[in-house]
Design a protein around this motif. Structure first.
Motif, PDB file in Angstrom:
ATOM      1  N   VAL A  13     -47.672  15.946  11.147  1.00 34.52           N
ATOM      2  CA  VAL A  13     -46.986  14.796  10.558  1.00 34.52           C
ATOM      3  C   VAL A  13     -46.001  15.274   9.488  1.00 34.52           C
ATOM      4  CG1 VAL A  13     -47.338  12.786   9.050  1.00 34.52           C
ATOM      5  CG2 VAL A  13     -48.784  13.105  11.064  1.00 34.52           C
ATOM      6  N   VAL A  14     -44.824  14.697   9.495  1.00 33.97           N
ATOM      7  CA  VAL A  14     -43.824  15.009   8.469  1.00 33.97           C
ATOM      8  C   VAL A  14     -43.667  13.768   7.595  1.00 33.97           C
ATOM      9  CG1 VAL A  14     -41.476  15.838   8.035  1.00 33.97           C
ATOM     10  CG2 VAL A  14     -42.670  16.535  10.119  1.00 33.97           C
ATOM     11  N   GLU A  15     -43.876  13.941   6.297  1.00 29.04           N
ATOM     12  CA  GLU A  15     -43.788  12.814   5.363  1.00 29.04           C
ATOM     13  C   GLU A  15     -42.823  13.137   4.232  1.00 29.04           C
ATOM     14  OE1 GLU A  15     -44.854   9.783   5.327  1.00 29.04           O
ATOM     15  OE2 GLU A  15     -46.677   9.632   6.553  1.00 29.04           O
ATOM     16  N   GLY A  16     -42.404  12.105   3.543  1.00 30.49           N
ATOM     17  CA  GLY A  16     -41.524  12.286   2.380  1.00 30.49           C
ATOM     18  C   GLY A  16     -40.768  11.006   2.107  1.00 30.49           C
ATOM     19  N   LEU A  17     -40.093  10.986   0.971  1.00 20.72           N
ATOM     20  CA  LEU A  17     -39.287   9.818   0.621  1.00 20.72           C
ATOM     21  C   LEU A  17     -38.141   9.660   1.609  1.00 20.72           C
ATOM     22  CD1 LEU A  17     -38.909  10.237  -3.260  1.00 20.72           C
ATOM     23  CD2 LEU A  17     -40.588   8.850  -1.994  1.00 20.72           C
ATOM     24  N   ASP A  18     -37.543   8.480   1.616  1.00 21.25           N
ATOM     25  CA  ASP A  18     -36.325   8.278   2.395  1.00 21.25           C
ATOM     26  C   ASP A  18     -35.278   9.291   1.917  1.00 21.25           C
ATOM     27  OD1 ASP A  18     -36.783   5.812   4.108  1.00 21.25           O
ATOM     28  OD2 ASP A  18     -37.395   5.037   2.168  1.00 21.25           O
ATOM     29  N   ARG A  19     -34.574   9.905   2.844  1.00 20.66           N
ATOM     30  CA  ARG A  19     -33.534  10.908   2.571  1.00 20.66           C
ATOM     31  C   ARG A  19     -34.077  12.264   2.107  1.00 20.66           C
ATOM     32  NH1 ARG A  19     -29.929  10.303   5.503  1.00 20.66           N
ATOM     33  NH2 ARG A  19     -28.488  11.506   4.234  1.00 20.66           N
ATOM     34  N   ALA A 111     -47.161   0.785  -3.110  1.00 20.27           N
ATOM     35  CA  ALA A 111     -46.088   0.805  -4.125  1.00 20.27           C
ATOM     36  C   ALA A 111     -45.612  -0.609  -4.452  1.00 20.27           C
ATOM     37  CB  ALA A 111     -44.920   1.658  -3.650  1.00 20.27           C
ATOM     38  N   LYS A 112     -45.909  -1.558  -3.563  1.00 20.86           N
ATOM     39  CA  LYS A 112     -45.546  -2.951  -3.855  1.00 20.86           C
ATOM     40  C   LYS A 112     -46.589  -3.619  -4.737  1.00 20.86           C
ATOM     41  CE  LYS A 112     -43.500  -3.977   0.662  1.00 20.86           C
ATOM     42  NZ  LYS A 112     -43.823  -4.631   1.954  1.00 20.86           N
ATOM     43  N   GLY A 113     -47.716  -2.913  -4.929  1.00 21.33           N
ATOM     44  CA  GLY A 113     -48.762  -3.477  -5.773  1.00 21.33           C
ATOM     45  C   GLY A 113     -50.043  -3.819  -5.019  1.00 21.33           C
ATOM     46  N   LEU A 114     -50.064  -3.603  -3.713  1.00 26.22           N
ATOM     47  CA  LEU A 114     -51.294  -3.861  -2.967  1.00 26.22           C
ATOM     48  C   LEU A 114     -52.323  -2.777  -3.301  1.00 26.22           C
ATOM     49  CD1 LEU A 114     -49.978  -4.810   0.614  1.00 26.22           C
ATOM     50  CD2 LEU A 114     -50.644  -6.352  -1.261  1.00 26.22           C
ATOM     51  N   ASP A 115     -53.572  -3.151  -3.260  1.00 28.05           N
ATOM     52  CA  ASP A 115     -54.657  -2.218  -3.557  1.00 28.05           C
ATOM     53  C   ASP A 115     -54.678  -1.078  -2.533  1.00 28.05           C
ATOM     54  OD1 ASP A 115     -57.320  -1.593  -4.887  1.00 28.05           O
ATOM     55  OD2 ASP A 115     -57.903  -1.786  -2.781  1.00 28.05           O
ATOM     56  N   GLY A 150     -29.287   0.799   3.203  1.00 28.14           N
ATOM     57  CA  GLY A 150     -29.391  -0.609   2.859  1.00 28.14           C
ATOM     58  C   GLY A 150     -30.605  -1.279   3.471  1.00 28.14           C
ATOM     59  N   GLU A 151     -31.504  -0.467   4.087  1.00 27.55           N
ATOM     60  CA  GLU A 151     -32.753  -1.068   4.547  1.00 27.55           C
ATOM     61  C   GLU A 151     -33.600  -1.408   3.331  1.00 27.55           C
ATOM     62  OE1 GLU A 151     -34.849   0.960   7.698  1.00 27.55           O
ATOM     63  OE2 GLU A 151     -33.661  -0.142   9.161  1.00 27.55           O
ATOM     64  N   ARG A 152     -34.554  -2.261   3.587  1.00 24.40           N
ATOM     65  CA  ARG A 152     -35.340  -2.901   2.545  1.00 24.40           C
ATOM     66  C   ARG A 152     -35.864  -1.983   1.435  1.00 24.40           C
ATOM     67  NH1 ARG A 152     -38.255  -7.981   2.462  1.00 24.40           N
ATOM     68  NH2 ARG A 152     -37.348  -8.561   4.451  1.00 24.40           N
ATOM     69  N   TYR A 153     -36.426  -0.820   1.790  1.00 22.01           N
ATOM     70  CA  TYR A 153     -37.097   0.000   0.774  1.00 22.01           C
ATOM     71  C   TYR A 153     -36.199   1.051   0.142  1.00 22.01           C
ATOM     72  CZ  TYR A 153     -41.326  -1.972   2.854  1.00 22.01           C
ATOM     73  OH  TYR A 153     -42.299  -2.806   3.325  1.00 22.01           O
ATOM     74  N   GLU A 154     -34.930   1.089   0.557  1.00 21.28           N
ATOM     75  CA  GLU A 154     -34.077   2.186   0.119  1.00 21.28           C
ATOM     76  C   GLU A 154     -33.448   1.927  -1.252  1.00 21.28           C
ATOM     77  OE1 GLU A 154     -33.137   3.883   4.569  1.00 21.28           O
ATOM     78  OE2 GLU A 154     -31.600   2.710   3.577  1.00 21.28           O
ATOM     79  N   GLN A 155     -34.312   1.919  -2.265  1.00 24.41           N
ATOM     80  CA  GLN A 155     -33.862   1.704  -3.638  1.00 24.41           C
ATOM     81  C   GLN A 155     -34.588   2.662  -4.554  1.00 24.41           C
ATOM     82  OE1 GLN A 155     -34.651  -2.406  -4.400  1.00 24.41           O
ATOM     83  NE2 GLN A 155     -33.609  -2.997  -2.494  1.00 24.41           N
ATOM     84  N   LEU A 156     -33.850   3.204  -5.498  1.00 25.54           N
ATOM     85  CA  LEU A 156     -34.370   4.268  -6.357  1.00 25.54           C
ATOM     86  C   LEU A 156     -35.689   3.914  -7.038  1.00 25.54           C
ATOM     87  CD1 LEU A 156     -34.077   7.026  -7.591  1.00 25.54           C
ATOM     88  CD2 LEU A 156     -32.523   6.076  -9.291  1.00 25.54           C
ATOM     89  N   PHE A 158     -37.947   1.748  -6.401  1.00 31.04           N
ATOM     90  CA  PHE A 158     -39.057   1.599  -5.462  1.00 31.04           C
ATOM     91  C   PHE A 158     -39.513   2.961  -4.927  1.00 31.04           C
ATOM     92  CE2 PHE A 158     -41.000   0.630  -1.307  1.00 31.04           C
ATOM     93  CZ  PHE A 158     -42.061  -0.129  -1.770  1.00 31.04           C
ATOM     94  N   GLN A 159     -38.553   3.815  -4.608  1.00 30.90           N
ATOM     95  CA  GLN A 159     -38.887   5.147  -4.089  1.00 30.90           C
ATOM     96  C   GLN A 159     -39.708   5.936  -5.111  1.00 30.90           C
ATOM     97  OE1 GLN A 159     -37.841   6.593  -0.876  1.00 30.90           O
ATOM     98  NE2 GLN A 159     -37.291   4.507  -0.332  1.00 30.90           N
ATOM     99  N   LYS A 160     -39.435   5.707  -6.400  1.00 37.01           N
ATOM    100  CA  LYS A 160     -40.212   6.384  -7.449  1.00 37.01           C
ATOM    101  C   LYS A 160     -41.674   5.963  -7.389  1.00 37.01           C
ATOM    102  CE  LYS A 160     -36.747   7.134 -11.001  1.00 37.01           C
ATOM    103  NZ  LYS A 160     -36.185   6.627 -12.248  1.00 37.01           N
ATOM    104  N   GLU A 161     -41.894   4.699  -7.154  1.00 38.12           N
ATOM    105  CA  GLU A 161     -43.266   4.201  -7.033  1.00 38.12           C
ATOM    106  C   GLU A 161     -43.939   4.778  -5.792  1.00 38.12           C
ATOM    107  OE1 GLU A 161     -45.031   2.414  -9.212  1.00 38.12           O
ATOM    108  OE2 GLU A 161     -43.276   2.708 -10.494  1.00 38.12           O
ATOM    109  N   VAL A 162     -43.162   4.881  -4.723  1.00 37.77           N
ATOM    110  CA  VAL A 162     -43.699   5.444  -3.482  1.00 37.77           C
ATOM    111  C   VAL A 162     -44.137   6.894  -3.711  1.00 37.77           C
ATOM    112  CG1 VAL A 162     -43.147   6.104  -1.097  1.00 37.77           C
ATOM    113  CG2 VAL A 162     -42.313   3.919  -2.008  1.00 37.77           C
TER     114      VAL A 162
END
Ligand code: TMP
Length: 211
Positions: A13-19, A111-115, A150-156, A158-162
């Motif tokens: 599996v390859v994981e990481g932030l967007d970009r 990252a949205k706040g769900l447990d 410009g997809e939903r989660y592609e914001q700085l 939010f990515q920090k929380e991720v």
């Protein structure tokens, strides 16, 4: 030859932030392994080709709105609908390079706040990766690379929380790769780790399950 008959492929599996470079590195990995004569396929989640995947895609492109828990469960269902195919490919000896998996599922939703435990629950029983390659990049650097489409989660922010949630999820199957290194160095590290993992699986490492 007995060993060949019973040896399985590796679940990588390859994981990481967007970009962070996941997709291009997964492509390079695929062509390298292919060229070396390994039996290998490249997969990605979300798999937007299924009905569930279409719902996810429409959510990500802001064409539909869904409650946070609902979209979380759809992402999970999108992995469940592929589980048996995944298992049969691995048992046939095919190595799978998977761009995002349950870790994305849990990191993004929590990252949205769900447990976090609530987020992990529907992933229980999916196949556990043999190796998780985490492409580590500071969120600011990733944002600088441009192409946040410009997809939903592609914001700085939010990515920090991720990124924080990914840290909590690290386990012994993870290898952290510095994604700020030159592309060739990242590629080389990934190749070595993957070949090691394939060999371990060929030697009989059993498939296991999350979590
Ligand atoms: P992609 O850009 O790799 O196609 O992924 C689309 C977005 O979906 C990305 O921002 C990460 C997010 N995602 C989740 O929120 N949950 C999941 O389970 C997966 C696989 C991705």
């Amino acid at each position: 030859n007995d060993r060949e008959n019973c040896s399985r492929g590796a679940l990588i599996v390859v994981e990481g932030l967007d970009r962070s470079g996941k997709t291009s590195q997964s492509c390079k990995l695929l062509s390298y392994l292919d060229g070396q004569g390994y039996s290998v396929e490249s997969w990605r989640f979300p798999d937007r080709s299924t009905c569930v995947g279409e719902m996810i895609s429409s959510y990500l492109t802001n064409k539909s709105q869904l409650d946070d828990r609902t979209i979380h469960l759809l992402f999970s269902a999108n992995r469940w609908e592929k589980r048996s195919l995944m298992e049969s490919k691995l048992k046939k000896g095919i190595t799978l390079i998977v761009d995002r998996y349950s870790y994305s599922g849990v990191a993004f939703s929590s990252a949205k706040g769900l447990d976090i435990e609530w987020c992990k629950a529907p992933e229980i029983g999916l196949l556990a990766p043999d190796l998780v390659l985490y492409l580590d990049i500071p969120s600011e650097k990733a944002a600088e690379r441009g192409g946040y489409g410009g997809e939903r989660y592609e914001q700085l922010e939010f990515q920090k929380e991720v990124a924080k949630r990914y840290q909590i999820l690290q386990d012994t199957s993870w290898k952290i790769i510095d994604a700020c290194l030159p592309i060739e160095d990242v590629e080389k590290q990934m190749k070595e780790l993957v070949v090691d993992s394939i060999v371990t699986c060929q030697k009989g490492k059993p498939l296991s399950q999350l979590w």
